[in-house]
Design an enzyme around this catalytic site. Structure first.
Site, PDB file in Angstrom:
ATOM      1  N   ARG A 160     -26.210  -2.233   5.666  1.00  0.00           N
ATOM      2  CA  ARG A 160     -26.119  -3.686   5.528  1.00  0.00           C
ATOM      3  C   ARG A 160     -26.772  -4.439   6.675  1.00  0.00           C
ATOM      4  NH1 ARG A 160     -20.636  -5.400   2.621  1.00  0.00           N
ATOM      5  NH2 ARG A 160     -21.348  -4.417   0.720  1.00  0.00           N
ATOM      6  N   GLU A 213     -20.215  -5.715   8.878  1.00  0.00           N
ATOM      7  CA  GLU A 213     -21.167  -4.931   9.657  1.00  0.00           C
ATOM      8  C   GLU A 213     -22.310  -5.794  10.204  1.00  0.00           C
ATOM      9  OE1 GLU A 213     -19.858  -4.034   6.765  1.00  0.00           O
ATOM     10  OE2 GLU A 213     -18.807  -2.158   7.219  1.00  0.00           O
ATOM     11  N   LYS A 226       0.851  -1.187   0.000  1.00  0.00           N
ATOM     12  CA  LYS A 226       0.000   0.000   0.000  1.00  0.00           C
ATOM     13  C   LYS A 226       0.891   1.242   0.000  1.00  0.00           C
ATOM     14  CE  LYS A 226      -4.564   0.715   1.850  1.00  0.00           C
ATOM     15  NZ  LYS A 226      -5.673   0.170   2.604  1.00  0.00           N
TER      16      LYS A 226
HETATM   17  C1  LIG Z   1     -19.268  -2.354   3.714  1.00  0.00           C
HETATM   18  C2  LIG Z   1     -18.077  -1.447   3.851  1.00  0.00           C
HETATM   19  N1  LIG Z   1     -17.519  -1.259   5.062  1.00  0.00           N
HETATM   20  C3  LIG Z   1     -16.461  -0.443   5.195  1.00  0.00           C
HETATM   21  C4  LIG Z   1     -15.932   0.187   4.120  1.00  0.00           C
HETATM   22  C5  LIG Z   1     -14.778   1.166   4.296  1.00  0.00           C
HETATM   23  N2  LIG Z   1     -13.583   0.699   3.603  1.00  0.00           N
HETATM   24  C6  LIG Z   1     -13.232   1.156   2.394  1.00  0.00           C
HETATM   25  S1  LIG Z   1     -11.858   0.457   1.819  1.00  0.00           S
HETATM   26  C7  LIG Z   1     -11.682  -0.463   3.219  1.00  0.00           C
HETATM   27  C8  LIG Z   1     -10.512  -1.373   3.353  1.00  0.00           C
HETATM   28  C9  LIG Z   1     -10.419  -2.265   2.194  1.00  0.00           C
HETATM   29  O1  LIG Z   1      -9.242  -3.012   2.319  1.00  0.00           O
HETATM   30  P1  LIG Z   1      -8.791  -3.869   1.077  1.00  0.00           P
HETATM   31  O2  LIG Z   1      -9.972  -4.520   0.466  1.00  0.00           O
HETATM   32  O3  LIG Z   1      -7.692  -4.741   1.528  1.00  0.00           O
HETATM   33  O4  LIG Z   1      -8.286  -2.797   0.032  1.00  0.00           O
HETATM   34  P2  LIG Z   1      -6.945  -1.922   0.073  1.00  0.00           P
HETATM   35  O5  LIG Z   1      -7.388  -0.509   0.313  1.00  0.00           O
HETATM   36  O6  LIG Z   1      -6.072  -2.424   1.171  1.00  0.00           O
HETATM   37  O7  LIG Z   1      -6.350  -2.091  -1.266  1.00  0.00           O
HETATM   38  C10 LIG Z   1     -12.706  -0.212   4.116  1.00  0.00           C
HETATM   39  C11 LIG Z   1     -12.839  -0.815   5.438  1.00  0.00           C
HETATM   40  C12 LIG Z   1     -16.548  -0.027   2.873  1.00  0.00           C
HETATM   41  N3  LIG Z   1     -16.121   0.571   1.756  1.00  0.00           N
HETATM   42  N4  LIG Z   1     -17.599  -0.852   2.768  1.00  0.00           N
END
Ligand SMILES: Cc1ncc(C[n+]2csc(CCOP(=O)(O)OP(=O)(O)O)c2C)c(N)n1
Length: 626
Positions: A393, A365, A280
């Site tokens: 959700r 969630e 990242k």
């Molecule tokens: C249902 C839901 N909960 C929380 C989020 C907030 N959120 C956005 S990106 C993320 C982390 C995603 O991590 P990953 O899939 O590993 O992607 P990365 O950013 O590390 O590439 C979160 C918790 C969301 N978008 N949707």
């Protein structure tokens, strides 16, 4: 080749390795420069530059279909699919969205914003392809964080036995927004570190020869390239047991290796996962050092990484956590739950003070809410902090697991209302429609940080479930309207006025005060009421004020929101209904600054005042004594 000359992925097909490396550098520079001005999801995009280049070189996305989970990492894809020149407008009103948008480009096949949907969507696309006799590939790019969401498992379970061609790219950077959590995350770590060359070779051979159609030729091909085989591991674990062929882990910043693996997987006649390791923030030192801070960032200075503007007031989440810490010091039964958002919700401060009492359940969630219900049934007092949009959700869990059993769970819905630049998928504008109909809930919305403190303090007495909604932008009105006390079910008359009454809730209370001031200059005395309890309504006050024109104000869709609740009550009591309900119309509101969106929706104080004047002026003239 200059990035600005890339009109479509066809333009990058014949580039040399050096040219592609140079292009990757230009993409990173564009990402950092643009996000430093517009804000947005930087670290995740810096991590997928090589992966996105490789995907667009191996697949032909005019036919093949690419679905990004969450979609916050789709900026590189946008830059390669003809949107370079509009990219400067990222996240501004009318500009490029920070998430995939079908209206923006035919290359955006499926819209996302909430996590864990991509495998389900891709499986649907694959089935649509199969039934229509088409042959293109369908690819889902899913992060290891998103993989903590339950929907992914439902999709993997279905896809693993679906007998369809589907490629899942697992983009594993060991991070959700915060460091990733859970048993599967540990399994991925095992895959990353524990596979030695010898066992690998054996498994690759036995694994690949069993793969239908391409198994033997594939093994033969790999056999030729020992160095390549070193990085290709077939695991007999989680994914394989679900019926997926597993490739990896491979270096997600080695474009050539990515392209080789993608070419192999492309021909697989069944579901396959490629496990890709990325970093990242790759390529920008500040984001590499602080990937959580640069996951989603406000505009910042590139040299220092510091935000360009500081908010004048502490965030609601910070206030919530401060108060929760005080309550938890007094009550050992208090625990807190986050769904992968410890920093965004402010609960990281609670975790620092009470490390054993903060539970990060991952992007889950539904599970967070039912798990909290179990905690409450077991004698604890859980506080669940979730962004209003992601709480959508957990409707069934709220109704079935919490409210029906009258369990004392406190929900802290952050980012309620318009969130601004993240746009339609992230506005928290449906939570009242989700919570107000549920029997036994107490639903609250503070007008400012002082009132949130009072509400938090009150929650220690609450015997049943409570929901507190507050916005991304915090306010402090204490100077003009000191925060004295909070009594649930009792509204606060901030300003008297006999000509009309402004019934405002949450963020709209401050706007209502400005409307009052504008109307005063026009000779109209408007009462302003802070309706901080949305359920139950203050029926006594409503009856008392129903003798004058009423106007409701909320940052929520009108259907099922505060205005409709007031209207329903007044109609049932055969009292006069509100003249205007100010709120969001029956449409998805796009991205842009909150101020720009409020103006677009006619919710700026002067706009609301003008509409009120248009309603009131004739009657005021008829009653000159008032
Ligand atoms: C249902 C839901 N909960 C929380 C989020 C907030 N959120 C956005 S990106 C993320 C982390 C995603 O991590 P990953 O899939 O590993 O992607 P990365 O950013 O590390 O590439 C979160 C918790 C969301 N978008 N949707």
């Amino acid at each position: 080749m200059l990035l600005e000359d890339v009109r479509s992925p066809q333009d990058i097909q014949d580039l040399s390795a050096d040219e592609l490396n140079d292009l990757a550098g230009q993409i990173r520079e564009t990402l950092v420069t643009t996000v430093s001005r517009r804000g947005g999801h930087l670290a995740s995009n810096l991590g997928v530059v090589e992966l996105t280049l490789a995907l667009h070189r191996v697949f032909d996305m005019r036919e093949d279909q690419l679905v990004f989970d969450v979609g916050h990492q789709s900026y590189v894809h946008k830059l390669l699919t003809g949107r370079y020149w509009r990219f400067q407008s990222l996240r501004t009103f009318g500009g490029i969205s920070g998430f995939p948008k079908r209206s923006e480009s035919p290359y955006d096949v499926f819209e996302t914003g909430h996590a864990s949907t991509a495998i389900s969507a891709a499986l649907g696309l694959a089935r649509a392809r199969d039934l229509q006799g088409k042959k293109h590939s369908v690819i889902a790019v899913v992060g290891d964080g998103a993989l903590t969401g339950g929907l992914c498992y439902e999709a993997l379970n279905d896809a693993g036995s679906a007998n369809t061609r589907l490629l899942v790219i697992l983009n594993d950077n060991e991070m959700s927004i915060a460091p990733n959590v859970g048993a599967l995350s540990s399994h991925l770590t095992d895959l990353r570190v524990s596979k030695g060359w010898n066992s690998t070779k054996r498994k690759v051979k036995s694994g690949l020869q069993r793969v239908p159609v391409v198994g033997k030729p594939l093994y033969k091909f790999i056999h030729l390239s020992k160095s390549y085989l070193k990085s290709l591991i077939v695991d007999e674990g989680f994914f394989t047991s679900l019926g997926f062929h597993y490739f990896g882990p491979i270096d997600g910043h080695n474009r050539e290796q990515l392209e080789r693996t993608l070419k192999l997987a492309k021909n697989f006649d069944g579901p396959a996962v490629i496990h890709v390791l990325t970093q990242k923030g790759h390529g920008y030192d500040k984001a590499e050092e602080q990937p959580e801070r640069f996951h989603g960032t406000p505009p910042f200075y590139v040299e220092t990484g510091d935000p360009r503007e500081a908010s004048p007031y502490p965030a609601y989440g910070k206030i919530m956590a401060e108060e929760l810490n005080i309550l938890a010091d007094q009550d050992p039964k208090i625990v807190a739950v986050t769904a992968a958002m410890p920093q965004g919700t402010g609960l990281d401060a609670f975790g620092a003070a009470h490390p054993n009492r903060l539970f990060d359940v991952g992007i889950a969630e539904e599970h967070a809410v039912t798990m909290a219900a179990g905690m409450a049934a077991g004698g604890l007092k859980p506080y669940v902090a979730i962004y209003a949009t992601f709480f959508q959700r957990a409707f069934d869990q709220l109704v079935h697991d919490v409210a029906m059993q009258k369990l004392p769970v406190v929900f802290l819905l952050d980012r309620a209302g318009l969130v601004g630049e993240d746009g339609a998928t992230h506005h928290g504008v449906f939570d009242l429609a989700q919570t107000l109909p549920v029997p036994g809930l107490t639903v609250l919305a503070p007008r400012d940080i002082g009132e949130l403190r009072l509400m938090m303090c009150w929650t220690k007495e609450a015997a049943g479930p409570v929901v507190i909604r507050y916005g991304r932008k915090s306010f402090d009105m204490n100077e003009r309207f000191p925060n004295r006390k909070f009594v649930p079910g009792h509204w606060e008359v901030l300003l008297p006025g006999a000509d009309c009454c402004l019934l405002a809730t949450g963020s709209m209370v401050r706007e209502a005060v400005t409307v009052h001031d504008i109307l005063e200059e026009e000779g109209i005395a408007a009462a302003v009421v802070n309706c901080s309890t949305l359920k139950p309504l203050d029926e006594t006050l409503l009856r008392a004020f129903a003798d004058r024109p009423l106007f409701t104000m909320e940052e929520h869709v009108l259907t099922g929101g505060f205005g409709s609740a007031v209207n329903n009550f007044l109609v049932a009591e055969e009292l006069s209904a509100p003249k205007i309900a100010f709120g969001l119309p029956d449409t998805f509101v796009q991205h842009g600054s909150r101020g720009r969106l409020l103006r677009f929706l006619g919710l700026m104080p002067e706009q609301m005042a003008n509409r009120i004047l248009a309603v009131l002026k004739p009657s005021i003239k008829e009653n000159p004594d008032e």
